[in-house]
Design an enzyme around this catalytic site. Sequence first.
Site, PDB file in Angstrom:
ATOM      1  N   LYS A 196       0.865  -1.187   0.000  1.00 56.10           N
ATOM      2  CA  LYS A 196       0.000   0.000   0.000  1.00 56.10           C
ATOM      3  C   LYS A 196       0.900   1.235   0.000  1.00 56.10           C
ATOM      4  O   LYS A 196       1.656   1.460   0.939  1.00 56.10           O
ATOM      5  CB  LYS A 196      -0.904  -0.010   1.233  1.00 56.10           C
ATOM      6  CG  LYS A 196      -1.736   1.263   1.351  1.00 56.10           C
ATOM      7  CD  LYS A 196      -2.779   1.179   2.453  1.00 56.10           C
ATOM      8  CE  LYS A 196      -3.485   2.515   2.618  1.00 56.10           C
ATOM      9  NZ  LYS A 196      -4.519   2.471   3.652  1.00 56.10           N
ATOM     10  N   LYS A 249      -2.136  -1.511  -3.903  1.00 63.46           N
ATOM     11  CA  LYS A 249      -2.999  -0.332  -3.872  1.00 63.46           C
ATOM     12  C   LYS A 249      -2.163   0.941  -3.948  1.00 63.46           C
ATOM     13  O   LYS A 249      -1.186   1.032  -3.223  1.00 63.46           O
ATOM     14  CB  LYS A 249      -3.776  -0.370  -2.562  1.00 63.46           C
ATOM     15  CG  LYS A 249      -4.596   0.848  -2.272  1.00 63.46           C
ATOM     16  CD  LYS A 249      -5.241   0.720  -0.927  1.00 63.46           C
ATOM     17  CE  LYS A 249      -5.946   2.042  -0.645  1.00 63.46           C
ATOM     18  NZ  LYS A 249      -6.201   2.244   0.730  1.00 63.46           N
TER      19      LYS A 249
HETATM   20  C1  PBG Z   1      -7.427   3.548   5.590  1.00 62.93           C
HETATM   21  C2  PBG Z   1      -7.651   3.427   4.126  1.00 62.93           C
HETATM   22  C3  PBG Z   1      -7.442   4.390   3.127  1.00 62.93           C
HETATM   23  C4  PBG Z   1      -7.906   3.839   1.929  1.00 62.93           C
HETATM   24  C5  PBG Z   1      -8.352   2.558   2.233  1.00 62.93           C
HETATM   25  N1  PBG Z   1      -8.178   2.314   3.592  1.00 62.93           N
HETATM   26  C6  PBG Z   1      -6.949   5.784   3.198  1.00 62.93           C
HETATM   27  C7  PBG Z   1      -5.558   6.058   3.541  1.00 62.93           C
HETATM   28  O1  PBG Z   1      -4.728   5.174   3.733  1.00 62.93           O
HETATM   29  O2  PBG Z   1      -5.261   7.250   3.669  1.00 62.93           O
HETATM   30  C8  PBG Z   1      -7.926   4.535   0.600  1.00 62.93           C
HETATM   31  C9  PBG Z   1      -8.946   4.056  -0.361  1.00 62.93           C
HETATM   32  C10 PBG Z   1      -9.227   4.961  -1.506  1.00 62.93           C
HETATM   33  O3  PBG Z   1      -8.588   6.000  -1.721  1.00 62.93           O
HETATM   34  O4  PBG Z   1     -10.156   4.619  -2.249  1.00 62.93           O
HETATM   35  N2  PBG Z   1      -6.127   3.431   6.023  1.00 62.93           N
END
Ligand code: PBG
Length: 325
Positions: A196, A249
């Site tokens: 991520k 992601k």
């Molecule tokens: C929570 C989380 C996030 C997303 C999914 N889970 C936001 C982040 O990490 O700031 C992002 C999903 C998206 O942008 O569609 N940690």
Amino acid sequence: MSRFPVYRARRLRRFERLRALVRETSVEPGDLIAPLFVTYQRGRHPVAAMPGVEQLSVEAAADEAARLEELGVGGVLLFGIPESKDERGSGAFAADGIVQRAVGAIREQVKNLVVATDVCLCEYTDHGHCGLLTSQGEVDNDATLELLARSAVSHARAGADMVAPSDMMDGRVAAIRRALDDSGFAHLPIMSYAAKYASAFYGPFREAADSAPQFGDRRGYQMDPANADEGLREARMDIEEGADIIMVKPALPYLDVIRRVKSETGYPVAAYHVSGEYSMLKAAAERGWIDEERALLETMISIRRAGADLVITYYAGQLAAAIGG
Ligand code: PBG
């Protein structure tokens, strides 16, 4: 070098039924997971930065899940917007928290849909970070693990089919696996947000989930977009700790990482087509600059071609309706 005129690549492109016979990649409604935002408020509340996406009451979320099941969508991924926030993110692991209640309500409405939950603290902490803070204002990795594990177990008790930790704390998959096993949920899979990246494309989500950090950013725990080898290390680490599905992601800017994780681990790979990727397509389509349906299908095929077995996307319902079940 050229085998022309013996080989003419265009022979198999002449009409649709012929192209379809030799098509290598497909995308089906059953490959898709729809994220849902659940709120304490009544009704449905549009998210300005994400046209077509709404924050849903528990009842509306159950209706939406039933509609998605009808369309053949594979699953939903639940995010909660709690009534109040605190330093520890208590709403994340409360037995009657918003996600826990939504899971229960959805369970009563659907039969086959996979009900997955996002496990993280950022929507529940008043500072908006994904873990507990030290007195210096840094995210305390090891102290956060127990709260993530409690959240995952509370989701399982509420009836979730799968948990998806998105916090990016080191060691959290092992902590969650152990807690689930000790609580009688050895059968419950973990889909880990393994690679991520600290991405600008999460911008619209933070409006939808009300989870923007109140100071600083997430670069201290999410990955540097420049690193692909490290994405592989994250994937391997999560697999060793017991992850069942590995997520990459965002999706489109990281197709190389999707391909490498798939080829080098052989594990089921999920790609998260995130909020900013969704909003970019919507914005261009609203202006009439691109053909939304074609651009969407091409995007989804690309993500699947790169090696993703499943795609998490805010387009799940719209795409499923367009391609049929
Ligand atoms: C929570 C989380 C996030 C997303 C999914 N889970 C936001 C982040 O990490 O700031 C992002 C999903 C998206 O942008 O569609 N940690």
